[in-house]
Design a protein around this motif. Structure first.
Motif, PDB file in Angstrom:
ATOM      1  N   LYS A  67     -15.867   9.789   6.538  1.00 11.41           N
ATOM      2  CA  LYS A  67     -15.331   9.972   5.185  1.00 11.41           C
ATOM      3  C   LYS A  67     -14.718  11.362   5.028  1.00 11.41           C
ATOM      4  O   LYS A  67     -13.665  11.534   4.392  1.00 11.41           O
ATOM      5  CB  LYS A  67     -16.440   9.755   4.149  1.00 11.41           C
ATOM      6  N   LEU A  68     -15.362  12.375   5.607  1.00 13.01           N
ATOM      7  CA  LEU A  68     -14.808  13.723   5.543  1.00 13.01           C
ATOM      8  C   LEU A  68     -13.477  13.797   6.289  1.00 13.01           C
ATOM      9  O   LEU A  68     -12.524  14.441   5.841  1.00 13.01           O
ATOM     10  CB  LEU A  68     -15.794  14.730   6.132  1.00 13.01           C
ATOM     11  N   LYS A  69     -13.406  13.138   7.450  1.00 14.19           N
ATOM     12  CA  LYS A  69     -12.158  13.141   8.217  1.00 14.19           C
ATOM     13  C   LYS A  69     -11.046  12.418   7.451  1.00 14.19           C
ATOM     14  O   LYS A  69      -9.876  12.817   7.515  1.00 14.19           O
ATOM     15  CB  LYS A  69     -12.374  12.477   9.583  1.00 14.19           C
ATOM     16  N   GLN A  70     -11.420  11.368   6.729  1.00 15.30           N
ATOM     17  CA  GLN A  70     -10.423  10.672   5.911  1.00 15.30           C
ATOM     18  C   GLN A  70      -9.939  11.565   4.764  1.00 15.30           C
ATOM     19  O   GLN A  70      -8.750  11.603   4.452  1.00 15.30           O
ATOM     20  CB  GLN A  70     -11.015   9.368   5.370  1.00 15.30           C
ATOM     21  N   GLN A  71     -10.889  12.301   4.157  1.00 18.60           N
ATOM     22  CA  GLN A  71     -10.488  13.258   3.112  1.00 18.60           C
ATOM     23  C   GLN A  71      -9.550  14.320   3.682  1.00 18.60           C
ATOM     24  O   GLN A  71      -8.558  14.708   3.040  1.00 18.60           O
ATOM     25  CB  GLN A  71     -11.736  13.940   2.527  1.00 18.60           C
ATOM     26  N   LYS A  72      -9.861  14.782   4.877  1.00 23.28           N
ATOM     27  CA  LYS A  72      -9.018  15.786   5.531  1.00 23.28           C
ATOM     28  C   LYS A  72      -7.616  15.233   5.768  1.00 23.28           C
ATOM     29  O   LYS A  72      -6.615  15.918   5.516  1.00 23.28           O
ATOM     30  CB  LYS A  72      -9.651  16.214   6.852  1.00 23.28           C
ATOM     31  N   ALA A 116       6.166   8.435  -8.907  1.00 23.73           N
ATOM     32  CA  ALA A 116       6.075   7.006  -9.223  1.00 23.73           C
ATOM     33  C   ALA A 116       5.628   6.158  -8.031  1.00 23.73           C
ATOM     34  O   ALA A 116       5.484   4.938  -8.163  1.00 23.73           O
ATOM     35  CB  ALA A 116       7.430   6.504  -9.722  1.00 23.73           C
ATOM     36  N   GLU A 117       5.387   6.756  -6.904  1.00 20.84           N
ATOM     37  CA  GLU A 117       5.047   6.011  -5.689  1.00 20.84           C
ATOM     38  C   GLU A 117       3.722   5.265  -5.858  1.00 20.84           C
ATOM     39  O   GLU A 117       2.757   5.802  -6.406  1.00 20.84           O
ATOM     40  CB  GLU A 117       4.945   6.994  -4.514  1.00 20.84           C
ATOM     41  N   THR A 118       3.672   4.037  -5.383  1.00 25.86           N
ATOM     42  CA  THR A 118       2.481   3.198  -5.525  1.00 25.86           C
ATOM     43  C   THR A 118       1.345   3.700  -4.631  1.00 25.86           C
ATOM     44  O   THR A 118       1.560   4.024  -3.466  1.00 25.86           O
ATOM     45  CB  THR A 118       2.801   1.742  -5.155  1.00 25.86           C
ATOM     46  N   ARG A 119       0.135   3.751  -5.200  1.00 24.27           N
ATOM     47  CA  ARG A 119      -1.050   4.173  -4.449  1.00 24.27           C
ATOM     48  C   ARG A 119      -1.802   2.946  -3.982  1.00 24.27           C
ATOM     49  O   ARG A 119      -2.163   2.062  -4.773  1.00 24.27           O
ATOM     50  CB  ARG A 119      -1.960   5.025  -5.340  1.00 24.27           C
ATOM     51  N   HIS A 120      -2.044   2.847  -2.683  1.00 25.51           N
ATOM     52  CA  HIS A 120      -2.767   1.709  -2.101  1.00 25.51           C
ATOM     53  C   HIS A 120      -4.164   2.181  -1.706  1.00 25.51           C
ATOM     54  O   HIS A 120      -4.402   2.593  -0.569  1.00 25.51           O
ATOM     55  CB  HIS A 120      -2.027   1.158  -0.883  1.00 25.51           C
ATOM     56  N   ARG A 121      -5.113   2.076  -2.650  1.00 24.25           N
ATOM     57  CA  ARG A 121      -6.456   2.602  -2.399  1.00 24.25           C
ATOM     58  C   ARG A 121      -7.244   1.748  -1.419  1.00 24.25           C
ATOM     59  O   ARG A 121      -8.276   2.192  -0.889  1.00 24.25           O
ATOM     60  CB  ARG A 121      -7.215   2.736  -3.713  1.00 24.25           C
ATOM     61  N   ASP A 122      -6.787   0.532  -1.182  1.00 22.23           N
ATOM     62  CA  ASP A 122      -7.462  -0.332  -0.209  1.00 22.23           C
ATOM     63  C   ASP A 122      -7.087   0.028   1.221  1.00 22.23           C
ATOM     64  O   ASP A 122      -7.563  -0.615   2.168  1.00 22.23           O
ATOM     65  CB  ASP A 122      -7.105  -1.803  -0.460  1.00 22.23           C
ATOM     66  N   TYR A 123      -6.220   1.013   1.370  1.00 19.85           N
ATOM     67  CA  TYR A 123      -5.790   1.421   2.707  1.00 19.85           C
ATOM     68  C   TYR A 123      -6.098   2.918   2.918  1.00 19.85           C
ATOM     69  O   TYR A 123      -5.216   3.765   2.861  1.00 19.85           O
ATOM     70  CB  TYR A 123      -4.293   1.184   2.891  1.00 19.85           C
ATOM     71  N   PRO A 124      -7.372   3.235   3.158  1.00 25.65           N
ATOM     72  CA  PRO A 124      -7.719   4.627   3.441  1.00 25.65           C
ATOM     73  C   PRO A 124      -7.253   4.995   4.851  1.00 25.65           C
ATOM     74  O   PRO A 124      -6.913   4.108   5.651  1.00 25.65           O
ATOM     75  CB  PRO A 124      -9.250   4.632   3.343  1.00 25.65           C
ATOM     76  N   PRO A 125      -7.241   6.261   5.195  1.00 21.10           N
ATOM     77  CA  PRO A 125      -6.881   6.647   6.556  1.00 21.10           C
ATOM     78  C   PRO A 125      -7.802   5.990   7.578  1.00 21.10           C
ATOM     79  O   PRO A 125      -9.002   5.798   7.323  1.00 21.10           O
ATOM     80  CB  PRO A 125      -7.070   8.173   6.547  1.00 21.10           C
ATOM     81  N   LEU A 126      -7.266   5.633   8.717  1.00 20.89           N
ATOM     82  CA  LEU A 126      -8.030   4.952   9.758  1.00 20.89           C
ATOM     83  C   LEU A 126      -9.003   5.901  10.435  1.00 20.89           C
ATOM     84  O   LEU A 126      -8.688   7.076  10.662  1.00 20.89           O
ATOM     85  CB  LEU A 126      -7.083   4.370  10.800  1.00 20.89           C
ATOM     86  N   THR A 127     -10.171   5.379  10.766  1.00 21.85           N
ATOM     87  CA  THR A 127     -11.121   6.150  11.580  1.00 21.85           C
ATOM     88  C   THR A 127     -10.721   6.030  13.045  1.00 21.85           C
ATOM     89  O   THR A 127      -9.866   5.206  13.407  1.00 21.85           O
ATOM     90  CB  THR A 127     -12.553   5.627  11.387  1.00 21.85           C
ATOM     91  N   ASP A 128     -11.354   6.815  13.881  1.00 16.33           N
ATOM     92  CA  ASP A 128     -11.044   6.773  15.322  1.00 16.33           C
ATOM     93  C   ASP A 128     -11.337   5.390  15.903  1.00 16.33           C
ATOM     94  O   ASP A 128     -10.547   4.858  16.698  1.00 16.33           O
ATOM     95  CB  ASP A 128     -11.858   7.833  16.066  1.00 16.33           C
ATOM     96  N   ASP A 129     -12.451   4.792  15.497  1.00 16.41           N
ATOM     97  CA  ASP A 129     -12.809   3.465  16.025  1.00 16.41           C
ATOM     98  C   ASP A 129     -11.825   2.407  15.544  1.00 16.41           C
ATOM     99  O   ASP A 129     -11.462   1.480  16.292  1.00 16.41           O
ATOM    100  CB  ASP A 129     -14.232   3.091  15.597  1.00 16.41           C
ATOM    101  N   GLN A 130     -11.364   2.534  14.289  1.00 17.18           N
ATOM    102  CA  GLN A 130     -10.393   1.567  13.756  1.00 17.18           C
ATOM    103  C   GLN A 130      -9.063   1.673  14.483  1.00 17.18           C
ATOM    104  O   GLN A 130      -8.397   0.660  14.732  1.00 17.18           O
ATOM    105  CB  GLN A 130     -10.203   1.799  12.264  1.00 17.18           C
ATOM    106  N   ARG A 131      -8.672   2.872  14.824  1.00 20.30           N
ATOM    107  CA  ARG A 131      -7.414   3.069  15.558  1.00 20.30           C
ATOM    108  C   ARG A 131      -7.469   2.372  16.915  1.00 20.30           C
ATOM    109  O   ARG A 131      -6.471   1.801  17.372  1.00 20.30           O
ATOM    110  CB  ARG A 131      -7.138   4.553  15.769  1.00 20.30           C
ATOM    111  N   GLU A 143       1.642   3.892   6.618  1.00 19.47           N
ATOM    112  CA  GLU A 143       2.681   3.932   5.583  1.00 19.47           C
ATOM    113  C   GLU A 143       2.090   3.600   4.218  1.00 19.47           C
ATOM    114  O   GLU A 143       2.453   4.207   3.197  1.00 19.47           O
ATOM    115  CB  GLU A 143       3.796   2.942   5.936  1.00 19.47           C
ATOM    116  N   LEU A 144       1.163   2.639   4.203  1.00 16.09           N
ATOM    117  CA  LEU A 144       0.505   2.273   2.952  1.00 16.09           C
ATOM    118  C   LEU A 144      -0.556   3.300   2.571  1.00 16.09           C
ATOM    119  O   LEU A 144      -0.726   3.629   1.390  1.00 16.09           O
ATOM    120  CB  LEU A 144      -0.140   0.881   3.087  1.00 16.09           C
ATOM    121  N   ALA A 145      -1.237   3.833   3.578  1.00 19.07           N
ATOM    122  CA  ALA A 145      -2.338   4.770   3.314  1.00 19.07           C
ATOM    123  C   ALA A 145      -1.838   6.078   2.695  1.00 19.07           C
ATOM    124  O   ALA A 145      -2.514   6.662   1.846  1.00 19.07           O
ATOM    125  CB  ALA A 145      -3.102   5.061   4.600  1.00 19.07           C
ATOM    126  N   ARG A 146      -0.647   6.531   3.131  1.00 26.25           N
ATOM    127  CA  ARG A 146      -0.170   7.817   2.619  1.00 26.25           C
ATOM    128  C   ARG A 146       0.793   7.667   1.434  1.00 26.25           C
ATOM    129  O   ARG A 146       1.340   8.648   0.933  1.00 26.25           O
ATOM    130  CB  ARG A 146       0.475   8.629   3.736  1.00 26.25           C
TER     131      ARG A 146
END
Length: 530
Positions: A38-43, A325-340, A353-356
């Motif tokens: 979670k901290l890495k995603q915040q970073k 005005a850009e749409t925020r996609h909160r269901d797409y947080p940054p990927l973790t290392d394992d998810q990548r 693209e959706l996460a950022r």
């Protein structure tokens, strides 16, 4: 199973119990790592926000250059000059040019000194492709010596001289050229190998150009029978300009020619054919010709400057509004290392693209910057005495529909009419200077707005162009704090993992001891039954 941890401590797991200890600990540690992920995603989110802020800041810096030009009175004082005879004289005007009608009568063009071989010289290249020595090319023998004077002067005001000596059996015509040029006399030598001609040419034009053959013991350069058959084709002897080729003469001073002309009846003499008088640059191209020059306000140039400025403004607020005005996609947080590891490169790209997207949605800092700029562009400039224009709408520059969020449009016909009627009023609307921000012209005020915006964003996200190693911006400090927290958690996770291994190792040892006791008891019972 035998493994070693980062401290190279021997681990024995699952030998007694048969349990897959590694998998269990890995699953346990995956749960323990959730706070770190979670901290890495915040970073990552902060880093993406920082990039977006800095991209906007770079756009604002580019826009600031446009605004700076609009602060300059010269932008609104653009002049144009036209010539009635472009073949005789070309003209351009600066903002300092005085509008009016000028007549230029060109008597003489500025010229330099040109000396060249009258006829084609002997071939300098031998049949084997090598360059002939002077002796072979020209039938010379021994050493040739001559002394030249060019345009360069000594400290006492006398012309610099240089004596040259060439052994004809060792040197070539190219050596002659090289040594003359290396002497830096203010005269340039060259050899045209296509037409087999030797040349001496002054680097510039006008009366300051000078050439003199001081000595020529072997008639290599000068005289009717000179080896190089040199003739002067352009220059002045005394006060007489050379109108037809003449043999180069030892001891004769040759100079260049100044341009001679009259401008509105006033006589001028210039060393070059390109010069500036009263804000107008003239390029003389033909002698014995009269031309008329008209200097007037360049309305098209002023309009184009204003259009470029408005287009740049629309571009920068368009980019900021798009981020807001850009749409925020909160269901797409940054990927973790394992998810990548579980996704393909294309899947990772689409996810990110959706996460950022929308990380600066409704950002109060950017929203404030846009609102300030919009207010400035819609403001009324006070104190414009004698002018009929006090806001942009008076020039035909108006805001579009509400949903276009401040985009400006130009009525070019109205703008042109305003510039033609009152160019000073248009200039003052943009460039009025004042101590109070509220009394400044639009460009002056907007320049302050953009500078403040750049400063605010830099404080929030730092700058790509910073010369310091430490990023002291708000996001920079937050990133350092997160890195410290991640490092602390990683250290704690190592301790937790070691604790799990110690616990499972203790379990394995206990089971192993119980197994040993059971085996002993079984053996004792077996012996007693006999």
């Amino acid at each position: 199973m035998i493994t070693t941890n980062t401290l190279n401590t021997l681990r024995i797991s699952g030998l007694a119990s048969g349990i897959d200890t590694e998998s269990i600990i890995k699953s346990l540690m995956a749960v323990e790592r959730i706070p770190v992920d979670k901290l890495k995603q915040q970073k990552q989110i902060l880093q993406w926000q920082q990039e977006d802020y800095r991209t906007i800041n770079n756009s604002l810096r580019t826009f600031r250059d446009k605004v700076f030009n609009m602060k300059l009175q010269a932008t609104y004082l653009a002049k144009k000059a036209t010539s009635s005879n472009e073949g005789a004289v070309g003209v351009t005007a600066t903002s300092a040019a005085v509008e009016g009608f000028y007549t230029i009568d060109i008597q003489n063009l500025a010229k330099g000194i040109t000396v060249m071989s009258a006829n084609r010289l002997n071939e300098e290249t031998a049949s084997d492709g090598t360059t002939k020595k002077l002796a072979e090319q020209f039938g010379l023998s021994g050493t040739i010596t001559f002394t030249l004077e060019g345009s360069v002067k000594n400290a006492d005001g006398s012309y610099k001289q240089q004596t040259f000596s060439f052994a004809t059996g060792e040197k070539t015509i190219y050596d002659v050229v090289k040594e003359i040029n290396a002497a830096n006399l203010g005269i340039q030598a060259s050899y045209d190998s296509v037409n087999n001609r030797f040349m001496l040419i002054s680097p510039g034009t006008g009366e300051t150009q000078h050439l003199k053959v001081v000595k020529d013991d072997n008639s290599f350069l000068s005289g009717t029978n000179s080896t190089l058959q040199l003739q002067i084709t352009s220059g002045v002897i005394g006060t007489s300009e050379i109108t037809s080729p003449q043999s180069l003469v030892v001891g004769t001073d040759y100079t260049g020619v100044n341009a001679q002309f009259t401008l509105n009846g006033v006589t001028f003499s210039e060393p070059t054919n390109t010069f500036t008088i009263a804000g107008v640059t003239y390029e003389l191209r033909q002698a014995n010709v009269t031309a008329n020059v008209t200097v007037s306000s360049d309305t098209d140039a002023i309009i184009n400057s204003i259009k470029d400025f408005i287009n740049a403004y629309n571009d920068v607020i368009g980019k900021i509004n798009a981020k807001l005005a850009e749409t925020r996609h909160r269901d797409y947080p940054p990927l973790t290392d394992d998810q990548r590891k579980a996704l393909s490169d294309d899947e990772i790209k689409k996810w990110e693209e959706l996460a950022r997207s929308g990380l600066l949605q409704n950002d109060p800092l950017l929203d404030g910057i846009v609102n300030t700029m919009r207010q400035t562009m819609a403001t009324i400039v006070p104190g414009l005495t004698g002018s009929q224009y006090n806001d942009l709408s008076d020039l035909g520059i108006t805001t579009g529909l509400y949903e276009e969020k401040g985009k400006l449009y130009i009525d070019e016909a109205k703008l042109r009419d305003a510039i033609q009627k009152d160019p000073t009023g248009v200039m003052n609307l943009f460039t009025k200077s004042a101590d109070k921000y509220s009394e400044k012209g639009i460009a002056m005020r907007l320049y302050d707005d953009v500078n403040n915006a750049i400063s605010q964003i830099s404080k929030k996200a730092g700058s790509d162009s910073t010369f310091t190693l430490a990023d002291n911006s708000y996001i920079g400090q937050r990133l350092r704090e997160i890195d410290e927290s991640i490092n602390d958690m990683e250290d704690r996770l190592k301790q937790v993992e070691d604790r799990y291994y110690r616990q499972f190792t203790a379990m394995e040892q206990a089971i192993n001891q119980m197994n040993a006791q059971s085996a002993w008891l079984a053996q004792q019972f077996s012996m007693g039954s006999r």
